[in-house]
Design a protein around this motif. Structure first.
Motif, PDB file in Angstrom:
ATOM      1  N   HIS A 191       0.587  -1.190  -0.012  1.00  0.00           N
ATOM      2  CA  HIS A 191      -0.142   0.119   0.017  1.00  0.00           C
ATOM      3  C   HIS A 191       0.862   1.230   0.023  1.00  0.00           C
ATOM      4  N   LEU A 192       1.918   1.032   0.669  1.00  0.00           N
ATOM      5  CA  LEU A 192       2.935   2.396   0.774  1.00  0.00           C
ATOM      6  C   LEU A 192       3.409   2.804  -0.448  1.00  0.00           C
ATOM      7  N   ALA A 193       4.096   1.532  -1.126  1.00  0.00           N
ATOM      8  CA  ALA A 193       4.416   1.579  -2.357  1.00  0.00           C
ATOM      9  C   ALA A 193       3.797   2.170  -3.558  1.00  0.00           C
ATOM     10  N   TYR A 194       2.374   1.815  -3.603  1.00  0.00           N
ATOM     11  CA  TYR A 194       1.228   2.045  -4.306  1.00  0.00           C
ATOM     12  C   TYR A 194       1.166   3.414  -4.446  1.00  0.00           C
ATOM     13  N   ARG A 195       1.349   4.310  -3.365  1.00  0.00           N
ATOM     14  CA  ARG A 195       1.372   5.785  -3.032  1.00  0.00           C
ATOM     15  C   ARG A 195       2.528   6.226  -3.227  1.00  0.00           C
ATOM     16  N   LYS A 196       3.716   5.551  -3.526  1.00  0.00           N
ATOM     17  CA  LYS A 196       5.246   6.080  -3.624  1.00  0.00           C
ATOM     18  C   LYS A 196       6.149   6.354  -2.632  1.00  0.00           C
ATOM     19  N   ALA A 197       5.716   5.594  -1.365  1.00  0.00           N
ATOM     20  CA  ALA A 197       6.422   6.017  -0.220  1.00  0.00           C
ATOM     21  C   ALA A 197       7.818   5.234  -0.281  1.00  0.00           C
ATOM     22  N   ASP A 198       8.510   5.856   0.487  1.00  0.00           N
ATOM     23  CA  ASP A 198      10.204   4.969   0.703  1.00  0.00           C
ATOM     24  C   ASP A 198       9.946   4.373   1.836  1.00  0.00           C
ATOM     25  N   VAL A 199       9.746   3.070   1.376  1.00  0.00           N
ATOM     26  CA  VAL A 199       9.237   2.131   2.704  1.00  0.00           C
ATOM     27  C   VAL A 199      10.641   1.716   3.378  1.00  0.00           C
ATOM     28  N   PRO A 200      11.764   1.390   2.807  1.00  0.00           N
ATOM     29  CA  PRO A 200      12.898   1.262   3.768  1.00  0.00           C
ATOM     30  C   PRO A 200      13.119   2.618   4.703  1.00  0.00           C
ATOM     31  N   GLY A 201      13.033   3.658   3.980  1.00  0.00           N
ATOM     32  CA  GLY A 201      13.350   4.761   4.678  1.00  0.00           C
ATOM     33  C   GLY A 201      12.291   5.252   5.808  1.00  0.00           C
ATOM     34  N   LEU A 202      11.093   4.662   5.766  1.00  0.00           N
ATOM     35  CA  LEU A 202      10.212   4.893   6.831  1.00  0.00           C
ATOM     36  C   LEU A 202      10.587   3.886   7.895  1.00  0.00           C
ATOM     37  N   ILE A 203      11.063   2.754   7.581  1.00  0.00           N
ATOM     38  CA  ILE A 203      11.570   1.570   8.458  1.00  0.00           C
ATOM     39  C   ILE A 203      12.476   2.399   9.535  1.00  0.00           C
ATOM     40  N   LYS A 205      13.362   5.627   9.616  1.00  0.00           N
ATOM     41  CA  LYS A 205      13.168   6.795  10.327  1.00  0.00           C
ATOM     42  C   LYS A 205      12.196   6.615  11.468  1.00  0.00           C
ATOM     43  N   TYR A 206      11.433   5.349  11.625  1.00  0.00           N
ATOM     44  CA  TYR A 206      10.497   5.232  12.803  1.00  0.00           C
ATOM     45  C   TYR A 206      10.573   3.640  13.171  1.00  0.00           C
ATOM     46  N   PRO A 207      11.818   3.287  13.576  1.00  0.00           N
ATOM     47  CA  PRO A 207      12.240   1.966  13.911  1.00  0.00           C
ATOM     48  C   PRO A 207      11.329   1.720  15.055  1.00  0.00           C
ATOM     49  N   GLU A 208      10.973   2.330  16.114  1.00  0.00           N
ATOM     50  CA  GLU A 208      10.110   2.181  17.226  1.00  0.00           C
ATOM     51  C   GLU A 208       8.771   2.052  16.857  1.00  0.00           C
ATOM     52  N   ARG A 209       8.269   2.434  15.891  1.00  0.00           N
ATOM     53  CA  ARG A 209       6.849   2.578  15.616  1.00  0.00           C
ATOM     54  C   ARG A 209       6.278   1.481  14.455  1.00  0.00           C
ATOM     55  N   VAL A 210       7.433   0.508  13.947  1.00  0.00           N
ATOM     56  CA  VAL A 210       6.815  -0.490  13.309  1.00  0.00           C
ATOM     57  C   VAL A 210       6.790  -1.767  14.271  1.00  0.00           C
ATOM     58  N   GLY A 211       5.623  -2.135  14.132  1.00  0.00           N
ATOM     59  CA  GLY A 211       5.138  -3.152  15.286  1.00  0.00           C
ATOM     60  C   GLY A 211       4.587  -4.412  14.514  1.00  0.00           C
ATOM     61  N   TYR A 212       4.676  -4.414  13.251  1.00  0.00           N
ATOM     62  CA  TYR A 212       3.848  -5.535  12.325  1.00  0.00           C
ATOM     63  C   TYR A 212       4.075  -5.138  10.985  1.00  0.00           C
ATOM     64  N   VAL A 213       4.180  -6.256  10.246  1.00  0.00           N
ATOM     65  CA  VAL A 213       4.615  -6.065   8.599  1.00  0.00           C
ATOM     66  C   VAL A 213       3.475  -6.888   7.773  1.00  0.00           C
ATOM     67  N   HIS A 214       3.004  -6.417   6.780  1.00  0.00           N
ATOM     68  CA  HIS A 214       2.297  -6.897   5.572  1.00  0.00           C
ATOM     69  C   HIS A 214       3.291  -6.711   4.627  1.00  0.00           C
ATOM     70  N   ILE A 215       3.751  -7.675   3.925  1.00  0.00           N
ATOM     71  CA  ILE A 215       4.944  -7.904   2.949  1.00  0.00           C
ATOM     72  C   ILE A 215       3.854  -8.300   1.561  1.00  0.00           C
ATOM     73  N   LYS A 216       4.037  -7.140   0.673  1.00  0.00           N
ATOM     74  CA  LYS A 216       3.348  -7.515  -0.753  1.00  0.00           C
ATOM     75  C   LYS A 216       4.136  -6.402  -1.659  1.00  0.00           C
ATOM     76  N   GLN A 217       3.800  -6.862  -2.901  1.00  0.00           N
ATOM     77  CA  GLN A 217       4.177  -5.873  -3.914  1.00  0.00           C
ATOM     78  C   GLN A 217       3.253  -5.596  -4.970  1.00  0.00           C
ATOM     79  N   MET A 218       3.547  -4.091  -5.534  1.00  0.00           N
ATOM     80  CA  MET A 218       2.481  -3.748  -6.576  1.00  0.00           C
ATOM     81  C   MET A 218       3.178  -3.289  -7.768  1.00  0.00           C
ATOM     82  N   ASP A 219       2.355  -3.593  -8.946  1.00  0.00           N
ATOM     83  CA  ASP A 219       2.699  -3.384 -10.214  1.00  0.00           C
ATOM     84  C   ASP A 219       2.869  -1.860 -10.445  1.00  0.00           C
ATOM     85  N   PRO A 220       4.034  -1.234 -10.619  1.00  0.00           N
ATOM     86  CA  PRO A 220       4.195   0.140 -10.624  1.00  0.00           C
ATOM     87  C   PRO A 220       3.440   0.867 -11.853  1.00  0.00           C
TER      88      PRO A 220
END
Length: 315
Positions: A191-203, A205-220
């Motif tokens: 979902h974040l990549a679908y809206r062009k977020a920097d996913v590794p960057g978010l992780i 920047k906010y390491p203590e706020r990542v409590g769970y992960v859904h891993i998926k990919q989107m066709d750009p």
């Protein structure tokens, strides 16, 4: 190399399940059987009412298959910025069931959002005004506190396409305005990549706020088309926007590099949106996905055996 603090799982969404009841969805017993056939030991429960909601029955069904619960899922209740009493009631139901079968996470998916997946219509503005944003953050804090203090589970908020927390800037604002004691992310990479977020960057920047992960990919390319043609997320999914890794974005090894730096035990749950789908399609995709994720360090390890309860009798 195996990333030991990340535990791989999957969920009903990867079998085309979005609703509690829908004849176009894989029957729940078949889903559980195919989870095992795919090599997964952990699952997220999916929409409340899809799997049995009687805790004893659900526990028996899972135990006979050697499956354990990573978390429960609140979906379909809407966003916390409106109708909060009904949203909280739905979250309580899920939290009670999740806790009863050993789960410690409740993923809050704020759908329906501002679009109708079927009609493509806008249901409300795509940006919350100041009052609605304050309600979102206040109510998210309240829900997280209730779930933790009354049920012993952690609320993981899921940024979602076509909800007012979907972009990187909105996600960062949400984290800044909510209480880290009670609110953390279900970081959905797709979902974040679908809206062009920097996913590794978010992780990072906010390491203590990542409590769970859904891993998926989107066709750009399909994500771009959805923007150009003003398609609701459900319309894009029906055209195949959510893809089998490693065919899309974000780059899975880059995400795992960032997750590997975190000092926390985390569930990483495969969630490939594919509603609706023919019943024979999900299993081979799930098997190939698990094989690929194993190759880049993610594994689904069975839960440690629990000690048998003492009877209080001496020998």
């Amino acid at each position: 190399m195996e990333i030991r603090h990340l535990q791989l799982g999957s969920c009903p969404d990867s079998w085309g399940v979005w609703f509690a009841n829908d004849p176009r969805q894989t029957p729940w017993a078949r889903f559980l059987d195919e989870m095992v056939a795919s090599g997964y030991a952990w699952l997220e429960l999916g929409p409340y009412g899809y799997l049995p909601t009687d805790p004893a029955q659900l526990a028996d069904e899972l135990a006979t298959r050697g499956l354990s619960v990573a978390g429960g899922t609140v979906a379909g209740a809407g966003g916390p910025h409106k109708d909060f009493d009904s949203v909280l009631a739905a979250a309580r139901d899920v939290a009670a069931l999740t806790s009863a079968v050993g789960g410690q996470n409740v993923v809050f998916v704020p759908v329906p959002g501002y679009r109708d997946d079927i009609t493509n219509a806008y249901l409300e503005p795509a940006e919350l005004d100041a009052d609605a944003w304050r309600a979102l953050c206040r109510n998210s804090n309240t829900m997280g506190q209730v779930l933790l203090e009354e049920y012993g589970v952690h609320m993981r908020f899921h940024p979602h396409a076509d909800y007012q927390v979907e972009t990187q800037s909105q996600t960062e604002r949400f984290l800044a305005d909510t209480d880290p004691r009670y609110v953390s992310l279900c970081l959905d990479t797709g979902h974040l990549a679908y809206r062009k977020a920097d996913v590794p960057g978010l992780i990072r920047k906010y390491p203590e706020r990542v409590g769970y992960v859904h891993i998926k990919q989107m066709d750009p390319a399909l994500a771009e088309r959805a923007v150009k043609e003003d398609l609701a997320f459900g319309k894009a999914v029906a055209q195949g926007a959510s893809v089998e890794p490693p065919a899309g974005e974000p780059d899975i090894p880059a995400v795992l590099d960032a997750l590997s730096e975190l000092d926390a035990e985390l569930f990483v749950v495969v969630e490939q949106d594919m509603y609706p789908v023919e019943f024979d399609v999900p299993l081979p995709i799930a098997q190939r996905t698990r094989t690929y994720l194993n190759s880049v360090g993610l594994h689904s390890r069975p839960a440690a055996p629990q000690p048998r309860p003492s009877t209080g009798e001496s020998i």
